[in-house]
Scaffold this motif. Structure first.
Motif, PDB file in Angstrom:
ATOM      1  N   LEU A 105       0.824  -1.213   0.000  1.00  0.00           N
ATOM      2  CA  LEU A 105       0.000   0.000   0.000  1.00  0.00           C
ATOM      3  C   LEU A 105       0.858   1.262   0.000  1.00  0.00           C
ATOM      4  CD1 LEU A 105      -2.950  -0.537   2.484  1.00  0.00           C
ATOM      5  CD2 LEU A 105      -2.806  -1.004   0.057  1.00  0.00           C
ATOM      6  N   ARG A 106       1.850   1.263   0.881  1.00  0.00           N
ATOM      7  CA  ARG A 106       2.625   2.491   1.079  1.00  0.00           C
ATOM      8  C   ARG A 106       3.415   2.877  -0.160  1.00  0.00           C
ATOM      9  NH1 ARG A 106       3.729  -0.114   6.159  1.00  0.00           N
ATOM     10  NH2 ARG A 106       5.589  -1.032   5.264  1.00  0.00           N
ATOM     11  N   VAL A 107       3.898   1.887  -0.916  1.00  0.00           N
ATOM     12  CA  VAL A 107       4.824   2.204  -1.999  1.00  0.00           C
ATOM     13  C   VAL A 107       4.129   2.621  -3.283  1.00  0.00           C
ATOM     14  CG1 VAL A 107       6.589   0.668  -1.081  1.00  0.00           C
ATOM     15  CG2 VAL A 107       4.968  -0.186  -2.781  1.00  0.00           C
ATOM     16  N   CYS A 108       2.810   2.445  -3.365  1.00  0.00           N
ATOM     17  CA  CYS A 108       2.117   2.783  -4.612  1.00  0.00           C
ATOM     18  C   CYS A 108       2.173   4.291  -4.845  1.00  0.00           C
ATOM     19  CB  CYS A 108       0.669   2.320  -4.573  1.00  0.00           C
ATOM     20  SG  CYS A 108      -0.220   2.769  -6.070  1.00  0.00           S
ATOM     21  N   PRO A 109       2.724   4.721  -5.997  1.00  0.00           N
ATOM     22  CA  PRO A 109       2.885   6.158  -6.213  1.00  0.00           C
ATOM     23  C   PRO A 109       1.574   6.894  -6.466  1.00  0.00           C
ATOM     24  CG  PRO A 109       3.579   4.950  -8.148  1.00  0.00           C
ATOM     25  CD  PRO A 109       3.280   3.926  -7.095  1.00  0.00           C
ATOM     26  N   MET A 133       5.934  -1.390  -8.485  1.00  0.00           N
ATOM     27  CA  MET A 133       6.605  -1.171  -7.207  1.00  0.00           C
ATOM     28  C   MET A 133       5.990  -2.052  -6.123  1.00  0.00           C
ATOM     29  SD  MET A 133       8.893   0.895  -5.666  1.00  0.00           S
ATOM     30  CE  MET A 133       9.423   0.427  -4.020  1.00  0.00           C
ATOM     31  N   ALA A 137       7.570  -4.760  -3.472  1.00  0.00           N
ATOM     32  CA  ALA A 137       7.424  -4.588  -2.035  1.00  0.00           C
ATOM     33  C   ALA A 137       6.775  -5.783  -1.358  1.00  0.00           C
ATOM     34  CB  ALA A 137       6.607  -3.329  -1.739  1.00  0.00           C
TER      35      ALA A 137
ATOM     36  N   TRP B  48      11.074  -6.305 -12.578  1.00  0.00           N
ATOM     37  CA  TRP B  48      11.943  -5.186 -12.940  1.00  0.00           C
ATOM     38  C   TRP B  48      13.199  -5.774 -13.573  1.00  0.00           C
ATOM     39  CZ3 TRP B  48      11.929  -1.772  -7.889  1.00  0.00           C
ATOM     40  CH2 TRP B  48      10.760  -1.011  -7.853  1.00  0.00           C
ATOM     41  N   LEU B 115       0.686  10.314 -11.866  1.00  0.00           N
ATOM     42  CA  LEU B 115       1.695  10.614 -10.851  1.00  0.00           C
ATOM     43  C   LEU B 115       1.543  12.041 -10.337  1.00  0.00           C
ATOM     44  CD1 LEU B 115       4.780   8.929 -12.500  1.00  0.00           C
ATOM     45  CD2 LEU B 115       3.876   8.390 -10.253  1.00  0.00           C
ATOM     46  N   GLN B 120       0.971   9.829  -4.162  1.00  0.00           N
ATOM     47  CA  GLN B 120       0.991   9.401  -2.758  1.00  0.00           C
ATOM     48  C   GLN B 120       2.407   9.640  -2.252  1.00  0.00           C
ATOM     49  OE1 GLN B 120      -1.115   6.055  -0.709  1.00  0.00           O
ATOM     50  NE2 GLN B 120       0.749   4.950  -1.268  1.00  0.00           N
ATOM     51  N   SER B 123       5.328   7.172  -1.362  1.00  0.00           N
ATOM     52  CA  SER B 123       5.912   6.223  -2.299  1.00  0.00           C
ATOM     53  C   SER B 123       7.279   6.683  -2.785  1.00  0.00           C
ATOM     54  CB  SER B 123       4.989   6.044  -3.500  1.00  0.00           C
ATOM     55  OG  SER B 123       5.673   5.392  -4.533  1.00  0.00           O
ATOM     56  N   PRO B 124       8.276   5.781  -2.779  1.00  0.00           N
ATOM     57  CA  PRO B 124       9.604   6.157  -3.277  1.00  0.00           C
ATOM     58  C   PRO B 124       9.572   6.596  -4.739  1.00  0.00           C
ATOM     59  CG  PRO B 124       9.657   4.002  -2.214  1.00  0.00           C
ATOM     60  CD  PRO B 124       8.226   4.407  -2.282  1.00  0.00           C
ATOM     61  N   ILE B 125       8.582   6.151  -5.485  1.00  0.00           N
ATOM     62  CA  ILE B 125       8.525   6.557  -6.890  1.00  0.00           C
ATOM     63  C   ILE B 125       8.179   8.040  -6.997  1.00  0.00           C
ATOM     64  CG2 ILE B 125       7.206   6.243  -9.013  1.00  0.00           C
ATOM     65  CD1 ILE B 125       7.382   3.317  -8.592  1.00  0.00           C
ATOM     66  N   VAL B 126       7.343   8.521  -6.080  1.00  0.00           N
ATOM     67  CA  VAL B 126       7.038   9.955  -6.068  1.00  0.00           C
ATOM     68  C   VAL B 126       8.273  10.747  -5.629  1.00  0.00           C
ATOM     69  CG1 VAL B 126       5.603  11.727  -5.006  1.00  0.00           C
ATOM     70  CG2 VAL B 126       4.578   9.591  -5.753  1.00  0.00           C
ATOM     71  N   THR B 216      11.926  -2.052   0.564  1.00  0.00           N
ATOM     72  CA  THR B 216      11.197  -3.310   0.490  1.00  0.00           C
ATOM     73  C   THR B 216      11.806  -4.305   1.468  1.00  0.00           C
ATOM     74  OG1 THR B 216      12.598  -4.340  -1.153  1.00  0.00           O
ATOM     75  CG2 THR B 216      10.851  -2.903  -1.971  1.00  0.00           C
TER      76      THR B 216
END
Lengths: 253, 433
Positions: A105-109, A133, A137, B48, B115, B120, B123-126, B216
Motif C-alpha cells: 500500500l505504502r509504496v504505490c505512487p 513497485m 514490495a 523489474w 503521478l 501518494q 511512495s519512493p517513486i514519487v 522493500t
C-alpha cells in the motif's frame, strides 16, 4: 470482549433505528452510507488454511482463474509443493495475505491499491500505472502484473471495479481479493468453494467464525487449539491468513 | 581548432550511425507500446529488469558530470577550466536518457499523468519524480550559466555567414552579456550557488533511487547502506564517463593543447578515491550480511557468490572494479590510455553491478522454494543500445552549436590566450579557417 459485545448490542439498536428510518422512507439502509454511524466495520475477513488437509490438487487455483478470468500463469492462490529440512512434504496454498500493515500500500505512487474497511487489499485498475513497485514490495509474491490482455472476455460490457476486477486490465497489477464480490453476496470465495478437502476456511474476526463450506468453527479457538501461525509474521506485516501445520512439519519462513 | 568543421564527413557519419541506433531503440519502444510489456523478458517473479537497471545506470553516469564539475569549482581547482563544460553537458545528456527509463518501464505510460494527479507522497517513486525533475532543471541551469559569456562571444564574433536564426538564438540566450564587472559578479555568484546546490540534489537523486529498493523487505535490497552505496556508485561511474567523454572530444576537437595528460592523471585520482571508497562500502555490506546469513538474504548471497550470478559478480569485482583501479593507479607513462581503459572497465562493471542488485533481488525466492528467471529480449537490448547511443549523439550535436570548452573560464582561470574566432563552433560558421 465485553466492549465488543456491547458494541454488537449497539449495532442492534442502530439497526432498529435504521429500519425505522427506512420505514419512514428516509434512507435506504442497504447502502454503505447508512452504516456510517456504526462504530466499526461489519466484518474483518481472514482465512485459515489447514495444511494437514491440502492434497495439492490445485482446484483452488483453477477455480480462482475461472472466477476472475485469469490466464494459467496467474496464480492468485498458488499451491507450493514444499519439502522441509526433515524430508516432510506438504502443499502450501498461498493467497494474498491481506496484510493489516501491507507493504504494497505504502509504496504505490498513485494510491491505486487500498485497504477496504473490512481488511481486504484491493487494486483500482483504472488508476494503476503499472510501475510494479508493489510487486517489489510484497514479501510473499502475491501480486501479478497483466503483461498481456486476459484471455477471452466473457463480459464485454462489464466495467471492472476494484471489488470485481473482471476482466483484468492489461498493463496493471492484480491480486487475490478474497472474492469480496462473492462474500458480499454471502457466497464463499471461489477457492474455498472449490476445495474438496475442506482445507481452506474463510473467516470473520469480528464474528469470530470461519467456515470451509462443510464445517463452521470458532475462529479464535480453532487457530489457538491448532497452533496456527502466520507466514513471515516477524516482518510485522500482520497477515490475515493463518496456517495450521501438520504433525512434525518444520516451518521455514 | 575545429577539425570536425573541416572534415565534416566524419561528423555526418557519426550522426547517421548514432541516429540509426537511436531510431532502432525508438522502433523497439513503439513495438513494445503496441503490444505490451510481455514482449520483454520480464515476468511475474522478475518484474523489474533492464529498464530499471538502465535508469539507475544512466542517472549514475550523469552524476559524474555534475559532481565533478561542482567539486572542481568549489575546490577552485585551476585545472578544471577545460573540463567543466564537457562534464556538465555529459550530465545533462545522460540524465535526459536515464529519466526516460521509468516511463519506458511503465505498464500504462498513458497514465503517467496520474503521478501528478494522485501522488501518494509516501511512495519512493514519487520521491524519485520530485528528485529527478529538480535535478534535471538544476543540471540545465548548471550547464547554461557558465555558457552565457561564450554565447555572447558567439554573438559578437560571428559574421553574417552564420545565418540570422542562429545569431538570434545566440543573442537571446546570451541575455545581454557584456562582460561588465557587475555581470561577472552575478554570474560568479550564480555558478557558485549552483555548484553548492547541485551536490545535495545529486545525492538526493541516487539516495531515493536506492530507497526504491531498500524500503522493500527483499533480502538483497533491504539494506541501510544502500543510499550511500548508490551515491558512490553513481559518482564512480560518472567520473569514468567524464574521462571517456573528455578523451573522445579532446581527440575529435583537437583540444590536446589544453587538455593534457595532467588532467587525466588528476581525474584518475578522483576515480581511484571513489573506487576504493566503493569497494569499502561493498565489503561492509556483504560482510555484515554474509556473517549473519539471515534467511531472506542467504539465497541472494549464495546466488551472487557461487550460484547463477557468480560469473557476473566476479567479473564485476575483479574486472570492473579492482583491475581498473590498479590500471588507473599505476605510475608512469600512458596516463591517458590507462585512465580510459580503467574508465571503460568501470562503466561496464557498474552496469553489471546494477544488474546484480536488481535481478537477483527480484529473482530471489520470496516464498522459499521459488526462484525467478530473467533473460532480456531483443526489445530491451535494442532500447538499451539506442539509449546509450543517444548520449554521444546529443553531445556531438550540442557541441556543434556551442563551444566545447568554456572560453571565458579558460581565459580567466588558466590565462590562456585563445583566438576567439577559432573557438566558435563549426555550425555557427567558425572553424572554416
Amino acid at each position: 470482549m465485553t466492549g465488543r459485545l456491547s458494541r454488537r448490542e449497539m449495532l442492534g439498536v442502530l439497526g432498529g433505528i435504521g429500519t425505522g428510518a427506512l420505514a419512514a422512507g428516509f434512507a435506504p439502509i442497504a447502502f454503505p452510507e447508512a452504516d456510517a454511524a456504526e462504530p466499526g466495520p461489519k466484518r474483518q475477513w481472514a482465512m485459515v488454511i489447514d495444511l494437514r488437509k491440502c492434497d495439492g490438487c490445485k482446484k483452488c487455483t483453477e477455480a480462482c482463474q475461472a472466477e476472475h478470468e485469469l490466464p494459467a500463469s496467474f496464480e492468485w492462490i498458488k499451491v507450493f509443493q514444499v519439502k522441509d529440512a526433515q524430508g516432510n512434504e506438504y502443499n502450501m496454498p498461498r493467497p494474498c495475505f491481506q496484510c493489516e500493515n501491507a507493504p504494497c500500500l505504502r509504496v504505490c505512487p498513485v494510491a491505486a491499491t487500498f485497504q477496504t474497511g473490512e481488511g481486504v487489499v484491493l487494486v483500482d485498475q483504472d488508476r494503476c500505472i503499472g510501475c510494479r513497485m508493489c510487486m517489489a514490495a510484497c514479501p510473499y509474491g502475491a501480486r501479478y502484473f497483466n503483461y498481456n490482455e486476459p484471455p477471452g472476455h466473457q463480459h464485454p460490457f462489464q466495467h471492472p471495479t476494484p471489488e470485481h476486477p473482471v476482466p483484468q486490465q492489461k498493463g496493471t497489477v492484480g491480486k487475490c481479493m478474497f472474492c469480496v464480490h462473492r462474500t458480499e453476496d454471502g457466497k464463499l470465495p471461489a477457492c474455498v468453494d472449490a476445495c474438496g478437502m475442506g482445507a481452506l476456511y474463510i473467516g470473520d474476526l469480528v464474528e469470530d467464525v470461519a467456515t470451509n463450506g462443510q464445517e463452521t468453527v470458532r475462529l479464535s479457538q480453532f487457530i489457538r487449539e491448532n497452533d496456527a501461525f502466520r507466514y513471515k509474521e516477524e516482518l510485522g506485516t500482520g497477515p490475515r491468513v493463518y496456517y495450521i501445520a501438520g504433525h512434525g512439519q518444520l516451518w521455514e519462513s | 581548432m575545429w577539425p570536425i568543421g573541416r572534415g565534416d564527413r566524419k561528423f555526418w557519419i557519426a550522426v547517421v550511425v548514432l541516429s540509426a541506433m537511436v531510431a532502432a531503440g525508438f522502433y523497439a519502444y513503439i513495438y513494445q507500446l503496441q503490444r505490451g510489456l510481455w514482449v520483454t523478458g520480464l515476468n511475474q517473479k522478475v518484474s523489474w529488469g533492464f529498464y530499471i537497471i538502465n535508469c539507475v545506470f544512466f542517472i549514475g553516469i550523469s552524476y559524474g558530470g555534475a559532481m565533478t564539475s561542482a567539486i572542481l569549482r568549489l575546490t577552485n581547482a585551476k585545472w578544471r577550466a577545460p573540463l567543466t563544460r564537457l562534464a556538465e553537458a555529459t550530465a545533462v545528456a545522460a540524465l535526459l536518457v536515464g529519466a526516460v527509463y521509468p516511463i519506458i518501464d511503465l505498464g500504462r505510460p498513458d497514465r503517467a499523468l496520474h503521478l501528478l494527479l494522485y501522488p501518494q507522497v509516501g511512495s519512493p517513486i514519487v520521491w524519485d519524480l520530485v528528485a529527478v525533475s529538480t535535478y534535471l532543471v538544476a543540471s540545465f541551469v548548471f550547464l547554461y550559466l557558465p555558457l552565457i559569456p561564450d554565447l555572447a562571444m558567439c554573438r559578437d564574433t560571428l559574421g553574417p555567414s552564420a545565418g540570422r536564426v542562429r545569431r538570434t538564438i545566440y543573442r537571446v540566450l546570451a541575455l545581454g552579456w557584456r562582460g561588465e564587472p557587475r555581470q561577472e559578479r552575478s554570474l560568479a555568484r550564480g555558478i557558485g550557488i549552483m555548484a553548492v546546490l547541485i551536490i545535495p540534489l545529486a545525492v538526493s537523486v541516487h539516495s531515493v533511487l536506492a530507497w526504491l529498493f531498500a524500503v522493500t523487505a527483499r533480502g538483497g535490497w533491504h539494506s541501510t547502506i544502500f543510499a550511500p552505496l548508490f551515491v558512490l556508485a553513481a559518482m564512480l561511474s560518472g567520473v569514468a564517463a567524464v574521462i571517456l567523454v573528455v578523451a573522445a572530444l579532446r581527440k575529435v576537437y583537437g583540444l590536446q593543447e589544453f587538455i593534457t595528460a595532467k588532467h587525466f592523471r588528476y581525474l584518475s585520482y578522483l576515480l581511484i578515491a571513489l573506487g576504493v571508497g566503493y569497494l569499502y562500502f561493498m565489503v561492509s555490506e556483504y560482510l555484515t550480511e554474509a556473517y549473519v546469513l539471515e534467511r531472506s538474504t542467504t539465497p541472494v548471497l549464495e546466488a551472487i557468490f557461487e550460484g547463477v550470478y557468480a560469473p557476473a559478480f566476479w567479473v564485476f569485482t575483479v574486472g570492473g572494479l579492482v583491475l581498473p583501479l590498479v590500471v588507473a593507479a599505476l605510475p608512469g607513462r600512458f596516463a591517458i590510455a590507462r585512465a580510459c581503459t580503467g574508465s571503460a572497465l568501470i562503466i561496464g562493471g557498474m552496469w553489471l553491478k546494477r544488474f546484480l542488485i536488481v535481478v537477483p533481488g527480484m529473482a530471489e525466492p520470496v516464498m522459499p522454494w521459488d526462484w525467478g528467471r530473467y533473460a532480456p529480449t531483443w526489445v530491451e537490448v535494442t532500447i538499451t543500445i539506442g539509449s546509450a547511443a543517444a548520449i554521444p549523439l546529443l553531445l556531438i550535436v550540442f557541441f556543434r552549436f556551442f563551444p566545447a570548452m568554456s572560453v571565458h573560464e579558460m581565459e580567466e582561470v588558466e590565462g590562456a590566450e585563445l583566438r576567439r574566432t577559432s573557438m566558435v563552433p563549426a555550425f555557427a560558421g567558425g572553424g572554416d579557417e
